[in-house]
Write a protein that holds these residues in place. Structure first.
Motif, PDB file in Angstrom:
ATOM      1  N   ARG A 172       0.831  -1.202   0.000  1.00  0.00           N
ATOM      2  CA  ARG A 172       0.000   0.000   0.000  1.00  0.00           C
ATOM      3  C   ARG A 172       0.866   1.252   0.000  1.00  0.00           C
ATOM      4  O   ARG A 172       0.636   2.197  -0.761  1.00  0.00           O
ATOM      5  CB  ARG A 172      -0.914  -0.021   1.226  1.00  0.00           C
ATOM      6  CG  ARG A 172      -1.600   1.298   1.561  1.00  0.00           C
ATOM      7  CD  ARG A 172      -2.538   1.748   0.468  1.00  0.00           C
ATOM      8  NE  ARG A 172      -3.286   2.920   0.880  1.00  0.00           N
ATOM      9  CZ  ARG A 172      -3.758   3.847   0.061  1.00  0.00           C
ATOM     10  NH1 ARG A 172      -3.563   3.728  -1.242  1.00  0.00           N
ATOM     11  NH2 ARG A 172      -4.432   4.882   0.515  1.00  0.00           N
ATOM     12  N   LEU A 173       1.911   1.256   0.843  1.00  0.00           N
ATOM     13  CA  LEU A 173       2.805   2.408   0.909  1.00  0.00           C
ATOM     14  C   LEU A 173       3.535   2.600  -0.414  1.00  0.00           C
ATOM     15  O   LEU A 173       3.703   3.733  -0.892  1.00  0.00           O
ATOM     16  CB  LEU A 173       3.802   2.223   2.053  1.00  0.00           C
ATOM     17  CG  LEU A 173       4.759   3.389   2.335  1.00  0.00           C
ATOM     18  CD1 LEU A 173       3.993   4.672   2.611  1.00  0.00           C
ATOM     19  CD2 LEU A 173       5.686   3.052   3.495  1.00  0.00           C
ATOM     20  N   ALA A 174       3.966   1.502  -1.023  1.00  0.00           N
ATOM     21  CA  ALA A 174       4.657   1.591  -2.318  1.00  0.00           C
ATOM     22  C   ALA A 174       3.724   2.164  -3.378  1.00  0.00           C
ATOM     23  O   ALA A 174       4.131   2.992  -4.202  1.00  0.00           O
ATOM     24  CB  ALA A 174       5.165   0.216  -2.738  1.00  0.00           C
ATOM     25  N   ASP A 175       2.460   1.729  -3.367  1.00  0.00           N
ATOM     26  CA  ASP A 175       1.503   2.249  -4.339  1.00  0.00           C
ATOM     27  C   ASP A 175       1.326   3.763  -4.181  1.00  0.00           C
ATOM     28  O   ASP A 175       1.268   4.507  -5.175  1.00  0.00           O
ATOM     29  CB  ASP A 175       0.146   1.556  -4.174  1.00  0.00           C
ATOM     30  CG  ASP A 175       0.182   0.086  -4.585  1.00  0.00           C
ATOM     31  OD1 ASP A 175       1.146  -0.311  -5.275  1.00  0.00           O
ATOM     32  OD2 ASP A 175      -0.745  -0.659  -4.203  1.00  0.00           O
ATOM     33  N   VAL A 176       1.241   4.219  -2.932  1.00  0.00           N
ATOM     34  CA  VAL A 176       1.059   5.653  -2.676  1.00  0.00           C
ATOM     35  C   VAL A 176       2.279   6.439  -3.142  1.00  0.00           C
ATOM     36  O   VAL A 176       2.148   7.442  -3.862  1.00  0.00           O
ATOM     37  CB  VAL A 176       0.789   5.905  -1.182  1.00  0.00           C
ATOM     38  CG1 VAL A 176       0.908   7.395  -0.855  1.00  0.00           C
ATOM     39  CG2 VAL A 176      -0.598   5.401  -0.803  1.00  0.00           C
ATOM     40  N   TRP A 177       3.466   5.981  -2.758  1.00  0.00           N
ATOM     41  CA  TRP A 177       4.670   6.723  -3.148  1.00  0.00           C
ATOM     42  C   TRP A 177       4.892   6.686  -4.661  1.00  0.00           C
ATOM     43  O   TRP A 177       5.383   7.653  -5.247  1.00  0.00           O
ATOM     44  CB  TRP A 177       5.898   6.193  -2.410  1.00  0.00           C
ATOM     45  CG  TRP A 177       6.105   6.884  -1.094  1.00  0.00           C
ATOM     46  CD1 TRP A 177       5.964   6.359   0.159  1.00  0.00           C
ATOM     47  CD2 TRP A 177       6.470   8.250  -0.905  1.00  0.00           C
ATOM     48  NE1 TRP A 177       6.215   7.310   1.108  1.00  0.00           N
ATOM     49  CE2 TRP A 177       6.542   8.483   0.489  1.00  0.00           C
ATOM     50  CE3 TRP A 177       6.754   9.302  -1.767  1.00  0.00           C
ATOM     51  CZ2 TRP A 177       6.880   9.717   1.032  1.00  0.00           C
ATOM     52  CZ3 TRP A 177       7.096  10.541  -1.234  1.00  0.00           C
ATOM     53  CH2 TRP A 177       7.151  10.741   0.147  1.00  0.00           C
ATOM     54  N   ALA A 178       4.527   5.592  -5.289  1.00  0.00           N
ATOM     55  CA  ALA A 178       4.646   5.535  -6.748  1.00  0.00           C
ATOM     56  C   ALA A 178       3.769   6.598  -7.393  1.00  0.00           C
ATOM     57  O   ALA A 178       4.161   7.238  -8.375  1.00  0.00           O
ATOM     58  CB  ALA A 178       4.264   4.145  -7.252  1.00  0.00           C
ATOM     59  N   ARG A 179       2.550   6.805  -6.842  1.00  0.00           N
ATOM     60  CA  ARG A 179       1.681   7.855  -7.357  1.00  0.00           C
ATOM     61  C   ARG A 179       2.253   9.233  -7.085  1.00  0.00           C
ATOM     62  O   ARG A 179       2.270  10.106  -7.961  1.00  0.00           O
ATOM     63  CB  ARG A 179       0.298   7.745  -6.693  1.00  0.00           C
ATOM     64  CG  ARG A 179      -0.608   6.740  -7.326  1.00  0.00           C
ATOM     65  CD  ARG A 179      -1.623   7.380  -8.258  1.00  0.00           C
ATOM     66  NE  ARG A 179      -2.453   8.354  -7.587  1.00  0.00           N
ATOM     67  CZ  ARG A 179      -2.440   9.667  -7.847  1.00  0.00           C
ATOM     68  NH1 ARG A 179      -1.623  10.152  -8.761  1.00  0.00           N
ATOM     69  NH2 ARG A 179      -3.253  10.493  -7.209  1.00  0.00           N
ATOM     70  N   VAL A 180       2.751   9.427  -5.862  1.00  0.00           N
ATOM     71  CA  VAL A 180       3.277  10.744  -5.489  1.00  0.00           C
ATOM     72  C   VAL A 180       4.455  11.128  -6.372  1.00  0.00           C
ATOM     73  O   VAL A 180       4.595  12.291  -6.778  1.00  0.00           O
ATOM     74  CB  VAL A 180       3.691  10.750  -3.995  1.00  0.00           C
ATOM     75  CG1 VAL A 180       4.498  12.009  -3.659  1.00  0.00           C
ATOM     76  CG2 VAL A 180       2.461  10.648  -3.096  1.00  0.00           C
ATOM     77  N   LEU A 181       5.295  10.169  -6.697  1.00  0.00           N
ATOM     78  CA  LEU A 181       6.544  10.453  -7.404  1.00  0.00           C
ATOM     79  C   LEU A 181       6.448  10.274  -8.919  1.00  0.00           C
ATOM     80  O   LEU A 181       7.466  10.392  -9.603  1.00  0.00           O
ATOM     81  CB  LEU A 181       7.669   9.563  -6.863  1.00  0.00           C
ATOM     82  CG  LEU A 181       7.976   9.722  -5.370  1.00  0.00           C
ATOM     83  CD1 LEU A 181       9.109   8.785  -4.967  1.00  0.00           C
ATOM     84  CD2 LEU A 181       8.331  11.163  -5.027  1.00  0.00           C
ATOM     85  N   THR A 182       5.271  10.002  -9.427  1.00  0.00           N
ATOM     86  CA  THR A 182       5.126   9.840 -10.873  1.00  0.00           C
ATOM     87  C   THR A 182       4.682  11.154 -11.491  1.00  0.00           C
ATOM     88  O   THR A 182       3.585  11.652 -11.198  1.00  0.00           O
ATOM     89  CB  THR A 182       4.118   8.726 -11.210  1.00  0.00           C
ATOM     90  OG1 THR A 182       4.611   7.488 -10.688  1.00  0.00           O
ATOM     91  CG2 THR A 182       3.949   8.593 -12.720  1.00  0.00           C
ATOM     92  N   ILE A 183       5.525  11.712 -12.305  1.00  0.00           N
ATOM     93  CA  ILE A 183       5.240  12.988 -12.969  1.00  0.00           C
ATOM     94  C   ILE A 183       4.104  12.803 -13.961  1.00  0.00           C
ATOM     95  O   ILE A 183       4.061  11.815 -14.704  1.00  0.00           O
ATOM     96  CB  ILE A 183       6.508  13.504 -13.667  1.00  0.00           C
ATOM     97  CG1 ILE A 183       7.590  13.801 -12.626  1.00  0.00           C
ATOM     98  CG2 ILE A 183       6.213  14.739 -14.509  1.00  0.00           C
ATOM     99  CD1 ILE A 183       8.962  13.974 -13.208  1.00  0.00           C
ATOM    100  N   GLY A 184       3.177  13.731 -13.954  1.00  0.00           N
ATOM    101  CA  GLY A 184       2.054  13.668 -14.864  1.00  0.00           C
ATOM    102  C   GLY A 184       0.816  13.055 -14.256  1.00  0.00           C
ATOM    103  O   GLY A 184      -0.258  13.089 -14.856  1.00  0.00           O
ATOM    104  N   GLU A 185       0.953  12.502 -13.029  1.00  0.00           N
ATOM    105  CA  GLU A 185      -0.214  11.952 -12.350  1.00  0.00           C
ATOM    106  C   GLU A 185      -1.122  13.086 -11.879  1.00  0.00           C
ATOM    107  O   GLU A 185      -0.726  14.261 -11.831  1.00  0.00           O
ATOM    108  CB  GLU A 185       0.230  11.108 -11.146  1.00  0.00           C
ATOM    109  CG  GLU A 185       0.780   9.750 -11.519  1.00  0.00           C
ATOM    110  CD  GLU A 185      -0.314   8.774 -11.931  1.00  0.00           C
ATOM    111  OE1 GLU A 185      -1.445   8.912 -11.436  1.00  0.00           O
ATOM    112  OE2 GLU A 185      -0.034   7.884 -12.756  1.00  0.00           O
ATOM    113  N   ALA A 186      -2.343  12.731 -11.488  1.00  0.00           N
ATOM    114  CA  ALA A 186      -3.282  13.709 -10.941  1.00  0.00           C
ATOM    115  C   ALA A 186      -2.733  14.279  -9.637  1.00  0.00           C
ATOM    116  O   ALA A 186      -1.830  13.688  -9.031  1.00  0.00           O
ATOM    117  CB  ALA A 186      -4.635  13.040 -10.714  1.00  0.00           C
TER     118      ALA A 186
END
Length: 406
Positions: free
Chosen positions: A256-270
């Motif tokens: 779950r934490l990895a999923d959140v950080w992947a979203r936070v650190l992905t450029i172009g995400e919402a």
């Protein structure tokens, strides 16, 4: 704004710039700071600090922009806001020159009269640490003549140490003039107008191409990091605790934490949601997790093998979620990644801000953005004056230390 010199100095030199109306310009590390602040830091950060090579001249091979040739003082003035990240006001700006590139770029508020000698000594000292062979000095004035005493004092200090001063420029009321040019055809008494956006476009095009967009002033830069409209909601989530996370197995929580950080650190995400921000901010209270995220943001800065096994698994999972084939070379995306981290900072009330603003400061410092690193550290230490990594980074900024980059 009045600050001591050590808190006001800002590093620039983010771009590879070639100075070409007279001479040229590159950079160097400063002194290794006191070991006192390394006590209590996690092992990876002690390793990062102490593994540095001895202070000396280094070549910064990883740049965020191709070299830009500057052919006139006007072009230099067009570039300075891009080096600092904002339009300087009532400031002194000193650019250390060595070889063919601009090295250390310092900005300080114009001091009160009684502090002129102190500020000149500090600015000259940092230029010397940077290995400067020459320097450019620019005074930005609100009142006519208010920068002259500091410019003269600083010039004398540099010349006493065999650092030539190539040009001394004063900017006031939308015009500039050189103190060292008495030719009316070149520098009329009333000064020259600052270059218009159209005139500056060719020289700043490379900066704009990598996302550089100077803000109106330093206050605007700092304001970006203050709590945004969702910060109270995030704080409430943190106060209630992450009940869902607490009922998960270690593996489930890590995923779950990895999923959140992947979203936070992905450029172009919402934009980052309040729930995602709460999870990310809570995780940064763990020093090992913070260091793991730092190693992810700054490849080759910290060895993954010095982190706990659980954090290594987390980082590998984040890599997997972000995409095995995604280019994680941070340099071309540094501006966009800083925007994501700024977004995360805006979700944090002061109670939870120190770890995330220190993370942003570390990333900005690594990429040569001393202005953003400084304001991030300012908020971190305002929120938690005891936060050790923030104190260490503050000292490194004060000493003009730059990272050794592969």
């Amino acid at each position: 704004m009045t600050e001591t010199y050590s808190r006001a100095m800002e590093l620039g030199g983010r771009m590879g710039i070639t100075r070409h109306w007279d001479n040229h310009v590159q950079g160097r590390t400063g002194e290794t700071p006191s070991h006192e602040l390394t006590k209590g830091l996690s092992h990876p950060w002690r390793a990062l600090l102490h593994a540095r090579t001895p202070p000396g001249l280094i070549e910064r091979k990883t740049m965020t922009s191709p070299p830009v040739t500057l052919r006139s003082p006007a072009e230099l003035l067009a570039v300075i806001p891009h080096l600092l990240g904002f339009e300087p006001q009532q400031s002194i700006v000193v650019l250390a020159l060595r070889g063919s590139k601009i090295g250390l770029t310092q900005r300080m508020d114009l001091p009160d009269t009684e502090r002129v000698d102190e500020v000149a000594r500090a600015l000259a000292g940092h230029a010397l640490k940077d290995g400067a062979e020459a320097a450019l000095i620019v005074g930005y004035e609100d009142a006519p003549g208010e920068s002259l005493r500091l410019i003269e004092t600083l010039s004398a200090r540099l010349q006493q140490r065999d650092v030539s001063v190539r040009d001394r420029i004063v900017v006031h009321d939308g015009r500039w003039r050189s103190l060292d040019c008495d030719r009316p055809s070149c520098c009329p008494p009333e000064g020259n107008p600052l270059p218009s956006p159209a005139q500056a476009a060719p020289v700043v095009a490379e900066f704009i191409g990598v996302g550089s967009a100077p803000l109106p002033d330093r206050q605007t830069l700092a304001a970006q990091l203050e709590p945004g409209p969702t910060a109270d909601a995030v704080a409430e989530l943190l106060r209630r605790g992450q009940d869902a996370m607490s009922t998960m197995t270690d593996t489930e929580a890590r995923h779950r934490l990895a999923d959140v950080w992947a979203r936070v650190l992905t450029i172009g995400e919402a934009p980052i949601t309040a729930t995602e921000a709460a999870v990310a901010l809570e995780s940064l209270t763990d020093v090992s997790t913070r260091d793991g995220i730092t190693s992810l943001l700054i490849p080759n800065s910290l060895g993954l093998d010095v982190l706990p096994e659980g954090i290594q698994s987390l980082i590998r999972r984040i890599h997997t979620v972000r995409g095995a084939h995604e280019d994680h070379d941070a340099d071309p995306k540094a501006g966009a990644m800083k925007a994501r981290l700024i977004d995360l900072c805006q979700h944090a009330t002061d109670e939870h801000a120190a770890p995330v603003t220190t993370l942003l400061a570390t990333y900005s410092w690594w990429h040569g953005d001393g202005a953003l690193a400084r304001v991030a550290i300012d908020r971190a230490l305002r929120c938690d004056p005891t936060y050790r990594l923030a104190r260490l980074l503050c000292l490194m900024l004060d000493e003009g230390i730059r990272p050794e980059r592969p």
